[in-house]
Design a protein around this motif. Structure first.
Motif, PDB file in Angstrom:
ATOM      1  N   MET A  44      38.826   5.510  22.503  1.00 33.16           N
ATOM      2  CA  MET A  44      38.578   6.657  21.643  1.00 33.16           C
ATOM      3  C   MET A  44      37.085   6.871  21.447  1.00 33.16           C
ATOM      4  SD  MET A  44      41.438   6.264  18.738  1.00 33.16           S
ATOM      5  CE  MET A  44      41.017   4.562  18.533  1.00 33.16           C
ATOM      6  N   THR A  45      36.724   8.077  21.043  1.00 32.31           N
ATOM      7  CA  THR A  45      35.325   8.426  20.818  1.00 32.31           C
ATOM      8  C   THR A  45      35.096   8.656  19.330  1.00 32.31           C
ATOM      9  OG1 THR A  45      35.214   9.491  22.980  1.00 32.31           O
ATOM     10  CG2 THR A  45      33.513  10.067  21.389  1.00 32.31           C
ATOM     11  N   MET A  46      34.069   8.060  18.785  1.00 31.66           N
ATOM     12  CA  MET A  46      33.758   8.274  17.381  1.00 31.66           C
ATOM     13  C   MET A  46      33.479   9.751  17.128  1.00 31.66           C
ATOM     14  SD  MET A  46      34.109   5.506  15.779  1.00 31.66           S
ATOM     15  CE  MET A  46      33.303   5.926  14.232  1.00 31.66           C
ATOM     16  N   LEU A  47      33.966  10.244  15.996  1.00 27.06           N
ATOM     17  CA  LEU A  47      33.823  11.653  15.670  1.00 27.06           C
ATOM     18  C   LEU A  47      32.538  11.897  14.885  1.00 27.06           C
ATOM     19  CD1 LEU A  47      37.464  12.422  14.557  1.00 27.06           C
ATOM     20  CD2 LEU A  47      36.429  12.763  16.794  1.00 27.06           C
ATOM     21  N   LYS A  48      31.908  13.019  15.149  1.00 25.02           N
ATOM     22  CA  LYS A  48      30.718  13.411  14.403  1.00 25.02           C
ATOM     23  C   LYS A  48      31.151  14.090  13.117  1.00 25.02           C
ATOM     24  CE  LYS A  48      27.935  14.111  18.578  1.00 25.02           C
ATOM     25  NZ  LYS A  48      27.183  15.088  19.389  1.00 25.02           N
ATOM     26  N   VAL A  49      30.595  13.653  12.006  1.00 25.76           N
ATOM     27  CA  VAL A  49      30.922  14.240  10.714  1.00 25.76           C
ATOM     28  C   VAL A  49      30.081  15.490  10.516  1.00 25.76           C
ATOM     29  CG1 VAL A  49      30.953  13.881   8.226  1.00 25.76           C
ATOM     30  CG2 VAL A  49      31.529  11.991   9.767  1.00 25.76           C
ATOM     31  N   ALA A  50      30.755  16.611  10.294  1.00 26.41           N
ATOM     32  CA  ALA A  50      30.051  17.884  10.145  1.00 26.41           C
ATOM     33  C   ALA A  50      29.450  18.006   8.749  1.00 26.41           C
ATOM     34  CB  ALA A  50      31.018  19.042  10.391  1.00 26.41           C
ATOM     35  N   VAL A  51      28.271  18.604   8.674  1.00 28.96           N
ATOM     36  CA  VAL A  51      27.630  18.916   7.397  1.00 28.96           C
ATOM     37  C   VAL A  51      28.069  20.316   6.992  1.00 28.96           C
ATOM     38  CG1 VAL A  51      25.448  19.237   6.194  1.00 28.96           C
ATOM     39  CG2 VAL A  51      25.670  17.443   7.929  1.00 28.96           C
ATOM     40  N   ILE A  52      28.590  20.424   5.790  1.00 27.00           N
ATOM     41  CA  ILE A  52      29.163  21.698   5.351  1.00 27.00           C
ATOM     42  C   ILE A  52      28.064  22.714   5.043  1.00 27.00           C
ATOM     43  CG2 ILE A  52      30.493  22.806   3.509  1.00 27.00           C
ATOM     44  CD1 ILE A  52      32.144  20.227   3.351  1.00 27.00           C
ATOM     45  N   GLU A  55      56.046   9.170  18.670  1.00 27.79           N
ATOM     46  CA  GLU A  55      56.386   9.977  17.500  1.00 27.79           C
ATOM     47  C   GLU A  55      55.209  10.240  16.574  1.00 27.79           C
ATOM     48  OE1 GLU A  55      58.950   7.988  14.766  1.00 27.79           O
ATOM     49  OE2 GLU A  55      58.026   6.031  15.091  1.00 27.79           O
ATOM     50  N   HIS A  56      54.055   9.643  16.840  1.00 28.50           N
ATOM     51  CA  HIS A  56      52.912   9.832  15.954  1.00 28.50           C
ATOM     52  C   HIS A  56      52.022  10.990  16.377  1.00 28.50           C
ATOM     53  CE1 HIS A  56      52.945   5.363  14.427  1.00 28.50           C
ATOM     54  NE2 HIS A  56      54.035   6.030  14.111  1.00 28.50           N
ATOM     55  N   GLY A  57      52.205  11.508  17.570  1.00 28.94           N
ATOM     56  CA  GLY A  57      51.362  12.591  18.041  1.00 28.94           C
ATOM     57  C   GLY A  57      50.055  12.098  18.635  1.00 28.94           C
ATOM     58  N   VAL A  58      49.274  13.037  19.149  1.00 31.62           N
ATOM     59  CA  VAL A  58      47.994  12.741  19.797  1.00 31.62           C
ATOM     60  C   VAL A  58      46.847  12.898  18.807  1.00 31.62           C
ATOM     61  CG1 VAL A  58      46.386  13.453  21.610  1.00 31.62           C
ATOM     62  CG2 VAL A  58      48.851  13.431  22.065  1.00 31.62           C
ATOM     63  N   GLY A  59      46.813  14.028  18.108  1.00 27.22           N
ATOM     64  CA  GLY A  59      45.764  14.277  17.128  1.00 27.22           C
ATOM     65  C   GLY A  59      44.384  14.103  17.711  1.00 27.22           C
ATOM     66  N   VAL A  60      43.525  13.370  16.993  1.00 22.88           N
ATOM     67  CA  VAL A  60      42.219  12.985  17.526  1.00 22.88           C
ATOM     68  C   VAL A  60      42.256  11.566  18.079  1.00 22.88           C
ATOM     69  CG1 VAL A  60      40.943  14.528  16.011  1.00 22.88           C
ATOM     70  CG2 VAL A  60      41.391  12.188  15.261  1.00 22.88           C
ATOM     71  N   GLU A  61      43.252  10.797  17.646  1.00 24.35           N
ATOM     72  CA  GLU A  61      43.320   9.381  18.017  1.00 24.35           C
ATOM     73  C   GLU A  61      43.427   9.175  19.518  1.00 24.35           C
ATOM     74  OE1 GLU A  61      46.502   5.690  17.733  1.00 24.35           O
ATOM     75  OE2 GLU A  61      47.086   7.758  17.309  1.00 24.35           O
ATOM     76  N   LYS A  62      44.323   9.915  20.178  1.00 27.67           N
ATOM     77  CA  LYS A  62      44.639   9.634  21.574  1.00 27.67           C
ATOM     78  C   LYS A  62      44.153  10.733  22.522  1.00 27.67           C
ATOM     79  CE  LYS A  62      49.046   7.500  20.161  1.00 27.67           C
ATOM     80  NZ  LYS A  62      49.359   8.235  18.931  1.00 27.67           N
ATOM     81  N   ILE A  63      43.255  11.570  22.053  1.00 27.82           N
ATOM     82  CA  ILE A  63      42.877  12.726  22.866  1.00 27.82           C
ATOM     83  C   ILE A  63      42.209  12.295  24.174  1.00 27.82           C
ATOM     84  CG2 ILE A  63      40.638  13.070  21.734  1.00 27.82           C
ATOM     85  CD1 ILE A  63      41.290  16.147  21.935  1.00 27.82           C
ATOM     86  N   ASP A  64      41.459  11.196  24.163  1.00 30.16           N
ATOM     87  CA  ASP A  64      40.849  10.731  25.406  1.00 30.16           C
ATOM     88  C   ASP A  64      41.893  10.180  26.369  1.00 30.16           C
ATOM     89  OD1 ASP A  64      38.283  11.453  24.722  1.00 30.16           O
ATOM     90  OD2 ASP A  64      37.773   9.504  23.871  1.00 30.16           O
ATOM     91  N   GLN A  65      42.922   9.520  25.822  1.00 31.32           N
ATOM     92  CA  GLN A  65      43.965   8.971  26.688  1.00 31.32           C
ATOM     93  C   GLN A  65      44.852  10.065  27.296  1.00 31.32           C
ATOM     94  OE1 GLN A  65      43.012   7.190  23.765  1.00 31.32           O
ATOM     95  NE2 GLN A  65      41.861   6.002  25.263  1.00 31.32           N
ATOM     96  N   MET A  66      44.781  11.277  26.749  1.00 32.48           N
ATOM     97  CA  MET A  66      45.454  12.405  27.412  1.00 32.48           C
ATOM     98  C   MET A  66      44.877  12.607  28.806  1.00 32.48           C
ATOM     99  SD  MET A  66      47.881  14.093  25.707  1.00 32.48           S
ATOM    100  CE  MET A  66      47.814  15.830  26.145  1.00 32.48           C
ATOM    101  N   CYS A  67      43.615  12.261  28.990  1.00 33.83           N
ATOM    102  CA  CYS A  67      42.967  12.401  30.285  1.00 33.83           C
ATOM    103  C   CYS A  67      43.519  11.400  31.291  1.00 33.83           C
ATOM    104  CB  CYS A  67      41.452  12.206  30.146  1.00 33.83           C
ATOM    105  SG  CYS A  67      40.663  13.304  28.952  1.00 33.83           S
ATOM    106  N   ALA A  68      43.974  10.249  30.792  1.00 35.12           N
ATOM    107  CA  ALA A  68      44.589   9.260  31.671  1.00 35.12           C
ATOM    108  C   ALA A  68      46.043   9.602  31.966  1.00 35.12           C
ATOM    109  CB  ALA A  68      44.488   7.873  31.031  1.00 35.12           C
TER     110      ALA A  68
END
Length: 495
Positions: free
Chosen positions: A1-9, A426-439
Motif C-alpha cells: 500500500m501507499t501512504m496517503l497524503k493528508v490534504a490541507v483544507i 467482503e471488505h472491499g478495496v477502498g484505499v487499502e487494496k487499490i495498489d493490489q488491484m494492479c496485481a
C-alpha cells in the motif's frame, strides 16, 4: 500500500460549500468546525485519517438529492458513509470534499411476511432487520461480525458477508431491489420486488460498488424462515494446516454447512480470554461448523461432518446441546476483532479470498511472514468460502511498524492472487487494496471498470480515488499485468 497524503483544507472553499449546502439543509445538518468533523476522519481502517472539508447529515431522500445536485454543480467530491465500520477505507473522507452521512436514514419502512421481504433505509443496522422480522419467524441471513453496528447501506456498498454466507450467500444474494441517487442527484432503481427484473443486471453491479456509482437510499431485502434447529460443532486440531485441509474435505464430501469458520491458536487465546466461549486453548486451530434445518437434517449433517473431521485428524469434537451453548460458542468468533484489540495497540484486518484447497499452504505462508516482518498475526477465516481475515498486530505510533504492516499485508494479498484467489472477499478495496488491484487486473480490465464509473458518474465526484486505480498509479506501483496490453484510460479527476 501507499501512504496517503493528508490534504490541507481550503477555508475559503469550505465556507463557500457550507453556505451553499445550508440553503438546502438545516444549519445543524452541515458541519465544518474541526471538533464536529473529527469523528468522521476515518472508518474502521484507522491507519489512514483525513478531516473532511464539510460533513452533511440529511434526513430525507430529497435532502440527500439536493446535496448531490449542489456538489455536482460545484464539482465537489462526495464520500458516502454509513456507520463507518468498514475496514478498507471506503469511507475515508476527502479533504476537498463533502462527507455524506446516511446515519439518519434509520427507518424500517415495511416488513412483508408473506413475500418474505423487508424494505429499509440504508442507516438501519444489520441486526435490527432480524429483530423486526423475528415475530414473523423470519430473519436476514448475512451476519457480518460488526452486525450490531454496521448498516444495510454499508453492507450493500461492500457486499458484506458473515459467518453464514457459505450456505446463504453474501449481501448480493439477499437483496431484491436498491433505490438510490446518482452523482447528479437523480433517483434510480435497480432490481425489483420480484425474483428477477428485465434488462441488464445493474442490481448486481450496484452491490459492492463501494459508493462509486450511487448513494443508496432504500433497500428491499430477502428474508428467510428461521430454521427449526441449529447446532454448532467445534473441532480442535493439533496442526493448523490440517485444519485448513479439513475445510476442503468437508466441502469435497458434498456438505454445505450453514457456517464453517476457523481460528488459529493465537486467535483462540485472545478470544477465550475475552469472551470465555469454551474454546480449546491447547489446540493449534479450531473449526466451527454449524448445521441448521429440521432435527433429522441437522442430526444427519452433524454425523457426516464428524466423520470427515475425524478422518482429517480432529483431536476433539464438541457439539452444542441447546441454543444457549450454540450462541456461547459463536460469541467467541463474533468477538474476535475486539478480543485482538485488547492485546495490541492497533491491528490491521486483512481480507483476501483463496481456493479452499490452498488454505493450508497460505497459512504456512502467513506464518513465514510473521517471522520475516517481526509482527504477530492471529488468523480468523470464513473458511468455508476461503475468505481470510489475518489480523496483523502493530503500533501505529511507530512508523516502522506501520510500514512493515503494510508490506506484510501486500504480500498476503498478492499470495491470494498467486494461488488463484482475489484480493477481497467482503471488505472491499477502498484505499487499502487499490495498489493490489494492479496485481489482480490488467489494463484492459481496469479500463472497463473506469468506463462503468464514467457511465454512472461522468464528472467523477462520487468517492473519487477509491477502489479502481489509474494506469499511472499501476505503473508507479509496478504490479500491472501487462500481458493483455495497455488500453489508455484517463486518470481520475483532479480531486
Amino acid at each position: 500500500m501507499t501512504m496517503l497524503k493528508v490534504a490541507v483544507i481550503d477555508r475559503a472553499r469550505q465556507t463557500e460549500v457550507a453556505r451553499a449546502l445550508r440553503r438546502v439543509l438545516p444549519e445543524s445538518s452541515v458541519l465544518f468546525n474541526e471538533e464536529d468533523t473529527r469523528p468522521f476522519e476515518c472508518d474502521g481502517l484507522t491507519a489512514y485519517r483525513q478531516l473532511p472539508m464539510v460533513v452533511v447529515t440529511p434526513e430525507t431522500e430529497q435532502q440527500a438529492a439536493n446535496v448531490l445536485k449542489i456538489c455536482h454543480a460545484m464539482q465537489v467530491p462526495v464520500v458516502p458513509r454509513g456507520a463507518g465500520t468498514g475496514l478498507s477505507g471506503g469511507a475515508l473522507p476527502h479533504g476537498e470534499g463533502v462527507l455524506l452521512s446516511m446515519a439518519r436514514f434509520m427507518k424500517v419502512l415495511a416488513v412483508d411476511p408473506l413475500a418474505r421481504t423487508a424494505k429499509v433505509q440504508p442507516g438501519v443496522r444489520n441486526t435490527v432487520v432480524s429483530q423486526v422480522a423475528g415475530p414473523f419467524g423470519l430473519y436476514y441471513a448475512p451476519d457480518p461480525s460488526s452486525q450490531i453496528a454496521c448498516t444495510i447501506g454499508g453492507n450493500v456498498a461492500e457486499n458484506s458477508g458473515g459467518v453464514h454466507c457459505l450456505k446463504y450467500g453474501l449481501t448480493l444474494h439477499n437483496v431484491l431491489r436498491v433505490r438510490g441517487l446518482t452523482a447528479a442527484g437523480e433517483i434510480v432503481e435497480f432490481g425489483s420486488d420480484a425474483l428477477d427484473s428485465p434488462g441488464y443486471d445493474l442490481l448486481a453491479l450496484t452491490i459492492g460498488s463501494e459508493g462509486l456509482l450511487v448513494v443508496v437510499t432504500e433497500v428491499t431485502l430477502r428474508l428467510l424462515p428461521r430454521p427449526a434447529v441449529a447446532r454448532v460443532l467445534m473441532a480442535s486440531f493439533d496442526d493448523a494446516e490440517r485444519a485448513g485441509n479439513a475445510v476442503a474435505a468437508v466441502i469435497a464430501a458434498g456438505i454445505i454447512p450453514a457456517g464453517l469458520e476457523m481460528m488459529d491458536r493465537a486467535a483462540i487465546l485472545a478470544v477465550e480470554e475475552f469472551a470465555h466461549a469454551g474454546y480449546d486453548t491447547d489446540a493449534a486451530a479450531v473449526l466451527l461448523c454449524e448445521s441448521d434445518g429440521t432435527e433429522e437434517e441437522v442430526g444427519e449433517e452433524i454425523r457426516k461432518v464428524t466423520g470427515v473431521l475425524e478422518r482429517e485428524g480432529a483431536s476433539r469434537i464438541v457439539v452444542s446441546h441447546d441454543e444457549a451453548e450454540r450462541l456461547r460458542i459463536w460469541s467467541g468468533r463474533k468477538a474476535a476483532f475486539p478480543a485482538v484489540g485488547r492485546i495490541s495497540p492497533d491491528y490491521y484486518c486483512m481480507d483476501g479470498t483463496i481456493p479452499r484447497s490452498r488454505l493450508g499452504e497460505v497459512l504456512r505462508f502467513i506464518a513465514g511472514l510473521q517471522e520475516k516482518y517481526g509482527l504477530r498475526c492471529p488468523n480468523v477465516f470464513h473458511a468455508g468460502d476461503g475468505n481470510l481475515h489475518p489480523l496483523i498486530l502493530f503500533d501505529a505510533n511507530d512508523p516502522d511498524q506501520l510500514a512493515r504492516t503494510e508490506a506484510f499485508a501486500a504480500e498476503v494479498l498478492e499470495k491470494c492472487v498467486a494461488v488463484g484467489g482475489t484480493i477481497t472477499g467482503e471488505h472491499g478495496v477502498g484505499v487499502e487494496k487499490i495498489d493490489q488491484m494492479c496485481a489482480q487486473f490488467g489494463a484492459d480490465e481496469l479500463d472497463v471498470f473506469h468506463r462503468l464509473k464514467r457511465a454512472f458518474d461522468p464528472a467523477g465526484v462520487l468517492n473519487p480515488g477509491k477502489a479502481v486505480p489509474t494506469l499511472a498509479r499501476c505503473a508507479e506501483y509496478g504490479g500491472m499485468h501487462v500481458h493483455r496490453g495497455a488500453l489508455p484510460f484517463p486518470d481520475l479527476p483532479r480531486f
